[in-house]
Scaffold this active site. Structure first.
Site, PDB file in Angstrom:
ATOM      1  N   ARG A 193       0.855  -1.187   0.000  1.00 54.17           N
ATOM      2  CA  ARG A 193       0.000   0.000   0.000  1.00 54.17           C
ATOM      3  C   ARG A 193       0.890   1.236   0.000  1.00 54.17           C
ATOM      4  O   ARG A 193       2.102   1.126   0.115  1.00 54.17           O
ATOM      5  CB  ARG A 193      -0.922   0.012   1.232  1.00 54.17           C
ATOM      6  CG  ARG A 193      -0.194  -0.403   2.518  1.00 54.17           C
ATOM      7  CD  ARG A 193      -0.681   0.321   3.728  1.00 54.17           C
ATOM      8  NE  ARG A 193      -0.488   1.755   3.667  1.00 54.17           N
ATOM      9  CZ  ARG A 193       0.677   2.358   3.925  1.00 54.17           C
ATOM     10  NH1 ARG A 193       1.769   1.663   4.225  1.00 54.17           N
ATOM     11  NH2 ARG A 193       0.776   3.672   3.879  1.00 54.17           N
ATOM     12  N   GLY A 194       0.271   2.398  -0.145  1.00 52.68           N
ATOM     13  CA  GLY A 194       1.033   3.634  -0.274  1.00 52.68           C
ATOM     14  C   GLY A 194       1.163   3.997  -1.742  1.00 52.68           C
ATOM     15  O   GLY A 194       1.519   3.148  -2.575  1.00 52.68           O
ATOM     16  N   ALA A 195       0.866   5.244  -2.068  1.00 54.00           N
ATOM     17  CA  ALA A 195       0.798   5.649  -3.475  1.00 54.00           C
ATOM     18  C   ALA A 195       2.061   5.317  -4.278  1.00 54.00           C
ATOM     19  O   ALA A 195       1.972   4.693  -5.345  1.00 54.00           O
ATOM     20  CB  ALA A 195       0.471   7.141  -3.562  1.00 54.00           C
ATOM     21  N   ARG A 213      -7.484  -0.721  -6.979  1.00 57.14           N
ATOM     22  CA  ARG A 213      -7.858   0.293  -5.979  1.00 57.14           C
ATOM     23  C   ARG A 213      -8.125   1.602  -6.720  1.00 57.14           C
ATOM     24  O   ARG A 213      -7.274   2.053  -7.488  1.00 57.14           O
ATOM     25  CB  ARG A 213      -6.766   0.473  -4.923  1.00 57.14           C
ATOM     26  CG  ARG A 213      -6.537  -0.763  -4.053  1.00 57.14           C
ATOM     27  CD  ARG A 213      -5.781  -0.427  -2.785  1.00 57.14           C
ATOM     28  NE  ARG A 213      -6.606   0.341  -1.862  1.00 57.14           N
ATOM     29  CZ  ARG A 213      -6.106   0.964  -0.774  1.00 57.14           C
ATOM     30  NH1 ARG A 213      -4.817   0.922  -0.522  1.00 57.14           N
ATOM     31  NH2 ARG A 213      -6.915   1.640   0.020  1.00 57.14           N
ATOM     32  N   GLN A 264      -2.587   1.885  10.502  1.00 57.00           N
ATOM     33  CA  GLN A 264      -1.300   1.983   9.807  1.00 57.00           C
ATOM     34  C   GLN A 264      -0.305   2.855  10.563  1.00 57.00           C
ATOM     35  O   GLN A 264       0.897   2.653  10.460  1.00 57.00           O
ATOM     36  CB  GLN A 264      -1.502   2.535   8.389  1.00 57.00           C
ATOM     37  CG  GLN A 264      -2.197   1.573   7.439  1.00 57.00           C
ATOM     38  CD  GLN A 264      -3.647   1.967   7.234  1.00 57.00           C
ATOM     39  OE1 GLN A 264      -4.308   2.422   8.177  1.00 57.00           O
ATOM     40  NE2 GLN A 264      -4.163   1.799   6.037  1.00 57.00           N
ATOM     41  N   ASP A 324      -2.721  10.345  -1.914  1.00 53.83           N
ATOM     42  CA  ASP A 324      -3.027   9.277  -2.856  1.00 53.83           C
ATOM     43  C   ASP A 324      -3.447   9.829  -4.210  1.00 53.83           C
ATOM     44  O   ASP A 324      -3.320   9.147  -5.223  1.00 53.83           O
ATOM     45  CB  ASP A 324      -4.118   8.377  -2.280  1.00 53.83           C
ATOM     46  CG  ASP A 324      -3.591   7.522  -1.141  1.00 53.83           C
ATOM     47  OD1 ASP A 324      -3.183   6.382  -1.399  1.00 53.83           O
ATOM     48  OD2 ASP A 324      -3.547   8.014  -0.002  1.00 53.83           O
ATOM     49  N   ASN A 362      -6.215  11.846   0.812  1.00 51.07           N
ATOM     50  CA  ASN A 362      -5.254  11.095   1.632  1.00 51.07           C
ATOM     51  C   ASN A 362      -6.046  10.277   2.643  1.00 51.07           C
ATOM     52  O   ASN A 362      -7.268  10.337   2.708  1.00 51.07           O
ATOM     53  CB  ASN A 362      -4.280  12.047   2.330  1.00 51.07           C
ATOM     54  CG  ASN A 362      -3.103  11.310   2.947  1.00 51.07           C
ATOM     55  OD1 ASN A 362      -2.410  10.552   2.271  1.00 51.07           O
ATOM     56  ND2 ASN A 362      -2.871  11.507   4.228  1.00 51.07           N
ATOM     57  N   LYS A 363      -5.340   9.519   3.441  1.00 48.99           N
ATOM     58  CA  LYS A 363      -5.972   8.631   4.412  1.00 48.99           C
ATOM     59  C   LYS A 363      -7.017   9.365   5.251  1.00 48.99           C
ATOM     60  O   LYS A 363      -6.793  10.499   5.664  1.00 48.99           O
ATOM     61  CB  LYS A 363      -4.892   8.025   5.312  1.00 48.99           C
ATOM     62  CG  LYS A 363      -5.436   7.075   6.364  1.00 48.99           C
ATOM     63  CD  LYS A 363      -6.061   5.849   5.744  1.00 48.99           C
ATOM     64  CE  LYS A 363      -6.651   4.933   6.804  1.00 48.99           C
ATOM     65  NZ  LYS A 363      -7.274   3.745   6.210  1.00 48.99           N
TER      66      LYS A 363
END
Length: 312
Positions: free
Chosen positions: A44-46, A74, A174, A215, A225-226
């Site tokens: 995960r993570g852009a 995603r 996370q 993201d 973003n998250k």
């Protein structure tokens, strides 16, 4: 340690669902297994998703259906589709050309994270800085150093970091599981806080900057973003604390005019009503679970990329 890499004909990546209990490398040889790893957040993570998308095209070996499924794994993070498209553009030149393109994306990400760390650290003024951050934006979200946490690492290496306050980042923790693990590995002083404590602690004073990743950044600077990032932006605005987005140029999506056009992934009820497999809500409880939120550009002090500083 590299979060994701190409090793002897396959993708190898850190299974982030196993952290912090154990650090396990997955060896992935099929697109189906890579899609599964992406959807369950083993990777995960852009920036890391961009590399995963490119390497996945190598695994696909020209299978257009597999490539399309990988691209759609995603929806919110723009880097996954970007990485797929960059590698797929070389399909007509053969597998070696596709692999070469994918490895170039990997190497470019390493260089970009190094540049973002330096540029972000140069932007922040003062010594002994206290930083607040949400989710995980370190090497686990990229190939090596990361984005927002890469800035933190650079500050720490320069002796300018006093402390990091990391949000736990519900619902998948996370921040608690991954960011604290990375901060401990780099020897950076840190404390963990509940998500809802962030705006209050900003109001109390003593925080020098909020650093987040992204993201997808729309053309007008609105940033997805998250979930929890928007609340920090509101708290930072009220407290007069700089709110800084750190992301590579590849995360800026000029085809998306503003944040209202960004598709926000809802990951279903299980992540809310359970914590790491243990039920915490009554059977039958329904939930809303947006994985991301959108911070309007007028709440963002600066966007730091590997090439420039943008002030929306």
């Amino acid at each position: 340690m590299r979060t994701i890499d190409w090793v002897d004909g396959a993708v190898e990546l850190v299974d982030q669902t196993r952290l912090p209990d154990e650090c396990v490398m997955l060896r992935i040889e099929t697109v189906a297994d890579l899609i599964d790893a992406i959807r369950r957040l083993a990777v995960r993570g852009a920036p890391a998703l961009g590399v995963a998308g490119a390497l996945g095209v190598v695994l696909a070996a020209g299978d257009q259906d597999a490539i399309a499924r990988l691209r759609a794994a995603r929806p919110t993070a723009v880097n996954l589709g970007w990485g797929v498209d960059q590698a797929a553009a070389h399909l007509s030149q053969g597998q070696q050309a596709v692999l070469k393109a994918a490895l170039r994306i990997r190497d470019d990400d390493i260089a970009a994270c190094e540049a973002m760390g330096k540029r972000g650290a140069d932007l922040l003024e003062g010594d002994r800085l206290r930083i607040m951050t949400v989710c995980n934006t370190g090497g686990l979200a990229a190939v090596e150093r990361g984005t927002a946490l890469g800035v933190v690492q650079t500050l720490h290496e320069r002796g300018r970091l006093a402390e990091v306050l990391a949000l736990e980042t519900r619902p998948l923790l996370q921040g608690a599981r991954l960011t604290t693990w990375e901060l401990a590995r780099m020897g950076a002083p840190h404390r963990l806080i509940a998500d809802s404590a962030g705006p209050y602690l900003l109001a109390k004073g003593g925080i020098d900057a909020v650093l987040i990743g992204a993201d997808r950044i729309a053309a007008n600077g609105d940033t997805a973003n998250k979930i929890g990032s928007y609340a920090l932006a509101l708290g930072a605005e009220r407290a007069g604390v700089p709110f800084i987005v750190v992301a590579p140029e590849t995360t800026i999506d000029q085809a998306t005019p503003s944040g209202e056009h960004i598709e926000i992934e809802d990951r279903g009820a299980d992540e809310i009503v359970t914590i790491r497999g243990r039920r915490v809500a009554p059977e039958g409880t329904r939930a809303v679970n947006p994985a991301f939120d959108v911070t309007p550009h007028d709440l963002i002090t600066a966007i730091v990329t590997d090439k420039r500083v943008i002030r929306p």
